[in-house]
Design an enzyme around this catalytic site. Structure first.
Site, PDB file in Angstrom:
ATOM      1  N   PHE A   1       0.864  -1.178   0.000  1.00 12.93           N
ATOM      2  CA  PHE A   1       0.000   0.000   0.000  1.00 12.93           C
ATOM      3  C   PHE A   1       0.899   1.225   0.000  1.00 12.93           C
ATOM      4  CE2 PHE A   1      -1.785   3.324   2.852  1.00 12.93           C
ATOM      5  CZ  PHE A   1      -2.786   3.786   2.013  1.00 12.93           C
TER       6      PHE A   1
ATOM      7  N   HIS B   1      14.109  14.495  -1.161  1.00 10.14           N
ATOM      8  CA  HIS B   1      13.043  14.721  -2.145  1.00 10.14           C
ATOM      9  C   HIS B   1      11.857  13.839  -1.774  1.00 10.14           C
ATOM     10  CE1 HIS B   1      10.825  15.486  -5.731  1.00 10.14           C
ATOM     11  NE2 HIS B   1      11.008  14.265  -6.228  1.00 10.14           N
ATOM     12  N   ILE B   2      10.816  14.461  -1.266  1.00  9.36           N
ATOM     13  CA  ILE B   2       9.622  13.720  -0.853  1.00  9.36           C
ATOM     14  C   ILE B   2       8.677  13.617  -2.043  1.00  9.36           C
ATOM     15  CG2 ILE B   2       7.667  13.662   0.734  1.00  9.36           C
ATOM     16  CD1 ILE B   2       9.390  15.354   2.667  1.00  9.36           C
ATOM     17  N   LEU B   3       8.440  12.412  -2.512  1.00 10.35           N
ATOM     18  CA  LEU B   3       7.566  12.203  -3.664  1.00 10.35           C
ATOM     19  C   LEU B   3       6.127  12.511  -3.286  1.00 10.35           C
ATOM     20  CD1 LEU B   3       8.984   8.821  -5.043  1.00 10.35           C
ATOM     21  CD2 LEU B   3       9.591  11.135  -5.748  1.00 10.35           C
TER      22      LEU B   3
ATOM     23  N   TRP C   1       6.579   5.536  -8.948  1.00 14.37           N
ATOM     24  CA  TRP C   1       7.860   4.979  -8.497  1.00 14.37           C
ATOM     25  C   TRP C   1       7.706   3.506  -8.145  1.00 14.37           C
ATOM     26  CZ3 TRP C   1      10.496   2.725  -4.424  1.00 14.37           C
ATOM     27  CH2 TRP C   1      11.882   2.884  -4.400  1.00 14.37           C
TER      28      TRP C   1
ATOM     29  N   ASP D   1      -2.024  -1.275   8.237  1.00 19.08           N
ATOM     30  CA  ASP D   1      -2.500  -1.399   6.856  1.00 19.08           C
ATOM     31  C   ASP D   1      -3.944  -0.901   6.789  1.00 19.08           C
ATOM     32  OD1 ASP D   1      -2.428  -2.436   4.082  1.00 19.08           O
ATOM     33  OD2 ASP D   1      -3.882  -3.881   4.852  1.00 19.08           O
TER      34      ASP D   1
END
Length: 375
Positions: free
Chosen positions: A125, A144-146, A154, A219
């Site tokens: 997840f 670098h925070i996506l 990614w 989760d």
């Protein structure tokens, strides 16, 4: 894949030698699960092993991923629990090796821990967060925070490159997004059998969602299943996913992704290797579950805001592992790898390309009409 070290070395050999890093891999033995996996009312006969893989550069953690492997009588599940970076990885202007390395690690797990005639599943997840494993790393300006869409892409690229002994079926589900839009995020292949499927792998023969969806720690599926249990509701698998789109994790204008790779059972058992063989093959080290838990919890209390703080936290964690009675003094379990592409390789490739582009005279001499002389 011969072993983990060989696989990782091969995955970065097209990068220049300046790309150098070390990695470590620790895991625990399988123990019977202490919480309900499928049936909330009883403990299932399921076994769990914890796996933690990390990348070091300049003596500091750069990336880490935790995978929980569940063995039931009918299925092996490789659940990607958490993954994170610190921002302290110098690429020297080259493409990042992280996607290739993580794909290689997951491929190794699938091959190493597959069981004879029992299918395997990678489950994940994804949701964009400033940090998951490395406290205060979000304060590092180099990290670098996506965003949510970048993170989905990614992981799709990482998982698309995972190889088992057989090709998997690949599923992706983005709650609230229609299938056509969802599949725009996925890599495309000439062989359509390799393309992703918009959906989920759970097949129901009249069972409710709670009877066929396993429960994992931290989760969103598990949280929703627990809520349904508390409310006394029983829903089908299709209704479950329909309602999931309205859960807190899946709203507020951000997208999240649910990914599954389904590997069919094969006639080979990868779990027969002994710990001694693993050490010889440089495939990580097994440690006591209590030590693993202590190290993991200490990681979540550490500080990774600056490079110096990250170095200190990394050294503390590795020392804790080395000082445990499970590790022999002679075991060098931190492995170093480097890219191998040289300037000569680049020059040779450029020459090969220029040779291919040279015009080639394919006319037969007899077809060339000579100009007649004037009399």
């Amino acid at each position: 894949m011969d072993n983990l070290y060989t696989g990782i070395s091969k995955s970065i050999e097209s990068l220049p030698p300046e790309i150098t890093f070390s990695y470590g891999y620790i895991f625990t033995n399988f123990k019977k699960l202490k919480w309900p996996w499928l049936n909330k009312r009883k403990i299932d006969n399921v076994y769990l092993s914890n796996h933690f893989f990390f990348i070091l550069q300049e003596d500091a953690m750069a990336y880490a991923i935790e995978v929980l492997i569940f063995f039931s009588s009918e299925l092996s599940v490789f659940y990607i629990s958490k993954a994170d970076s610190t921002g302290f990885f110098n690429r020297h202007g080259s493409p990042s090796p992280l996607k290739a390395v993580i794909s290689t690690f997951l491929s190794y797990l699938i091959r190493r821990f597959s069981r004879k005639n029992i299918p395997s599943r990678i489950s994940l997840f994804s949701r964009s967060q400033p940090q998951y494993l490395f406290p205060s790393s979000s304060l590092n300006p180099s990290k670098h925070i996506l965003d949510d869409r970048e993170l989905v892409r990614w992981w799709l690229k990482v998982l698309d490159s995972v190889n088992g002994s057989q090709c998997p079926k690949k599923y992706v589900l983005i709650p609230g997004m229609d299938p056509r839009e969802t599949l725009k995020y996925t890599p495309q292949h000439v062989d359509t059998d390799l393309n992703w499927i918009c959906g989920h792998p759970y097949e129901s023969m009249g069972q409710s969602a709670g009877e066929i969806i396993p429960r994992f720690p931290d989760d969103p599926k598990t949280r929703f299943l627990d809520q349904l249990d508390r409310d006394g509701e029983v829903v089908s698998i299709d209704k479950f996913w329909e309602l999931m789109a309205f859960r807190q994790e899946c709203i507020h204008g951000r997208i999240v992704g649910f990914f599954s790779l389904e590997f069919p059972g094969n006639d080979q058992d990868g779990t027969n290797n002994t710990i001694t063989e693993d050490l010889d093959l440089q495939n990580g080290i097994q440690i006591n579950e209590k030590i693993y838990r202590m190290v993991y919890e200490k990681l979540l209390r550490s500080d990774f805001e600056t490079l110096e703080k990250s170095k200190g936290a990394t050294l503390d964690l590795i020392n804790d592992i080395n000082n445990s009675k499970d590790i022999k003094d002679s075991v060098d379990w931190i492995k170093k790898v480097s890219g191998k592409k040289t300037s000569e390789d680049k020059k040779r490739k450029a020459i090969d390309i220029s040779e291919q582009l040279k015009p080639v005279n394919i006319l037969n001499e007899s077809l060339i009409r000579k100009k007649s002389k004037k009399k």
